[in-house]
Design an enzyme around this catalytic site. Structure first.
Site, mmCIF file in Angstrom:
data_model
loop_
_atom_site.group_PDB
_atom_site.id
_atom_site.type_symbol
_atom_site.label_atom_id
_atom_site.label_comp_id
_atom_site.label_asym_id
_atom_site.label_seq_id
_atom_site.Cartn_x
_atom_site.Cartn_y
_atom_site.Cartn_z
ATOM 1 N N ALA A 67 0.753 -1.105 -0.084
ATOM 2 C CA ALA A 67 0.086 0.230 -0.021
ATOM 3 C C ALA A 67 0.805 1.287 0.127
ATOM 4 C CB ALA A 67 -0.766 -0.033 1.142
ATOM 5 N N ILE A 103 9.707 4.281 6.682
ATOM 6 C CA ILE A 103 9.211 5.499 7.499
ATOM 7 C C ILE A 103 10.400 6.316 7.879
ATOM 8 C CG2 ILE A 103 7.889 5.766 9.809
ATOM 9 C CD1 ILE A 103 6.358 4.447 7.443
ATOM 10 N N GLY A 131 2.402 18.478 4.460
ATOM 11 C CA GLY A 131 3.702 17.688 4.033
ATOM 12 C C GLY A 131 4.193 18.087 2.829
ATOM 13 N N GLU A 147 5.581 11.166 -0.589
ATOM 14 C CA GLU A 147 4.506 12.081 -0.211
ATOM 15 C C GLU A 147 3.474 12.191 -1.298
ATOM 16 O OE1 GLU A 147 4.754 15.302 2.820
ATOM 17 O OE2 GLU A 147 6.555 14.456 3.520
#
Ligand code: CAA
Length: 387
Positions: A131, A158, A244, A365
């Site tokens: 995902a 991450i 972001g 992002e």
């Protein structure tokens, strides 16, 4: 600059970020990239000047900067070091500003002052192996139990994941519900059952950032750790990305400016065929086009920032800024390597790092393809579903 008047407060924010970028980040950026080392001392110095709380209100210990001031700061930081700019965009925008909007009063009191001071670093945990662009397909599962939830699953790539003290984690209460099952949780860095490791591969760019794989093995969270409402976490996640993506666009403007600076200074001093290469029209053409794209990217980014300051809906404008600025940064970092010749092909100069870092700007992002989907949907709308 560029026909926009900056207020004294905006100039002050930009100048502080510019000074810190030059004095604190630039001297260590090349070595940190080469050694794949997060420059913790430099980040502590930014924290000492309040930059880790730049977008948070003063009542929570922040500098109280608005979106225009933070945008100017991200451009300056990105000009020197995209890894640290990326750290800050995740910490300040995806996490802190997202929580300032979506968290409860109690959550804000508990976490925002610690994020603002840099006592705790924030990380945003959405992406999974299966995902990425399809964020509604996450499978990290939140299972209800007495007094709270248990989280099981895995997140990848991450940013800030190794040293973060607070994770904003998106998990689903029921994968069949797709995005309507997504729920946002606050997870402490020391939560039992949370494991973090560096990603197993070497990154193309942003090599001084931390990119982690997180494993959630029955991590317990309280009911009071749900951000917003159960099943409404997709909007929290997307709202975080609205903040972001603006920071990423500003960072890309920083890369463009850095390329313009490097090419200009090289073209003025490098001599070939008996004259400055700045006097060849093919070089002039590129410098002229690079300057146009730099200003165009900056203007799109500043427009989105001004809309954010006024509190206007800006999903389309933020995506337009990110799409244009990051694509331009990729094109021009590549052209800058060409113009600097052999000096562009090693870390003798910074343009090879800009070239590698720019590739990631158009991926994370939300890729450039996803930004186009967001923009087109905002313009064209979506067909009503019947029946
Ligand atoms: N703000 C608030 N709500 C929003 C929103 C926004 N900006 N965008 C969409 N929503 C809402 C929609 O209104 C819709 O709500 P309803 O159910 O009430 O109608 C809901 O969210 C679902 O929207 P979509 O139908 O548009 O969802 P979709 O499944 O078609 O996906 C998408 C849309 C734009 C493709 C989205 O999935 C997306 O942005 N994908 C990219 C994900 C991404 O950027 N990942 C990067 C993660 S962060 C990172 O890079 C790592 C790091 O550490 C830096």
């Amino acid at each position: 600059m560029n026909g926009f008047d900056l207020s004294p407060a905006e100039v002050e924010a930009r100048d502080l970020a510019r000074r810190l970028a030059e004095d604190v980040l630039r001297p260590v950026a090349r070595a940190a990239d080469e050694e794949r080392r997060f420059p913790a001392d430099a980040v502590r110095e930014l924290a000492r000047h309040g930059l880790l709380g730049m977008g948070l209100p003063t009542e929570h210990g922040g500098l109280g900067w608005d979106a225009m001031q933070t945008t100017l700061a991200f451009e300056e930081l990105g000009r020197a070091d995209q890894s640290v700019r990326g750290f800050l965009t995740v910490h300040c925008s995806l996490v802190s500003q997202c929580l300032a909007g979506a968290a409860s009063g109690e959550q804000k009191r508990e976490w925002l002052p610690r994020l603002a001071s840099g006592e705790v670093f924030g990380a945003y945990a959405l992406t999974e192996r299966e995902a990425g662009s399809d964020a509604g397909a996450i499978s990290t599962r939140a299972v209800r139990e007495a007094g709270g939830w248990r989280i099981h699953g895995e997140k990848v790539w991450i940013t800030n994941g190794l040293s973060a003290g607070l994770f904003l984690v998106m998990a689903t209460v029921d994968p069949a519900l797709r995005h309507k099952g997504v729920t946002a949780f606050l997870v402490r860095g020391d939560a039992p059952g949370l494991r973090r490791e560096r990603i197993p591969h070497v990154e193309l760019g942003h090599r001084a950032s931390e990119h982690a794989v997180l494993t959630f093995d029955g991590v317990q969270v309280r009911e009071s750790d749900v951000v917003g409402e159960v099943g409404k976490g997709f909007a929290v996640a997307m709202g975080g990305l609205d903040h972001g993506r603006l920071g990423v666009a500003a960072g890309a403007v920083g890369t463009l400016q850095a390329c313009l600076d490097a090419v200009t200074s090289f073209a003025r001093t490098r001599r070939q065929f008996g004259k400055r290469i700045a006097d060849f029209q093919m070089v002039q053409e590129r410098v002229a086009d690079l300057s146009c794209d730099t200003d165009a990217a900056r203007l799109l980014t500043w427009r989105a920032a001004r809309m954010a300051v006024r509190g206007e809906p800006r999903t389309r404008e933020v995506s337009q800024a990110k799409l244009f600025a990051t694509e331009a940064a990729c094109r021009w970092a590549s052209e800058s390597v060409l113009l600097l010749g052999s000096r562009g092909c090693s870390n003798e100069t910074d343009v090879e790092r800009h070239l590698r870092d720019a590739q990631a700007l158009r991926v994370y992002e939300g890729t450039s393809l996803i930004q186009r989907i967001v923009i087109a949907r905002e313009i064209l709308g979506r067909e009503e579903k019947h029946g």
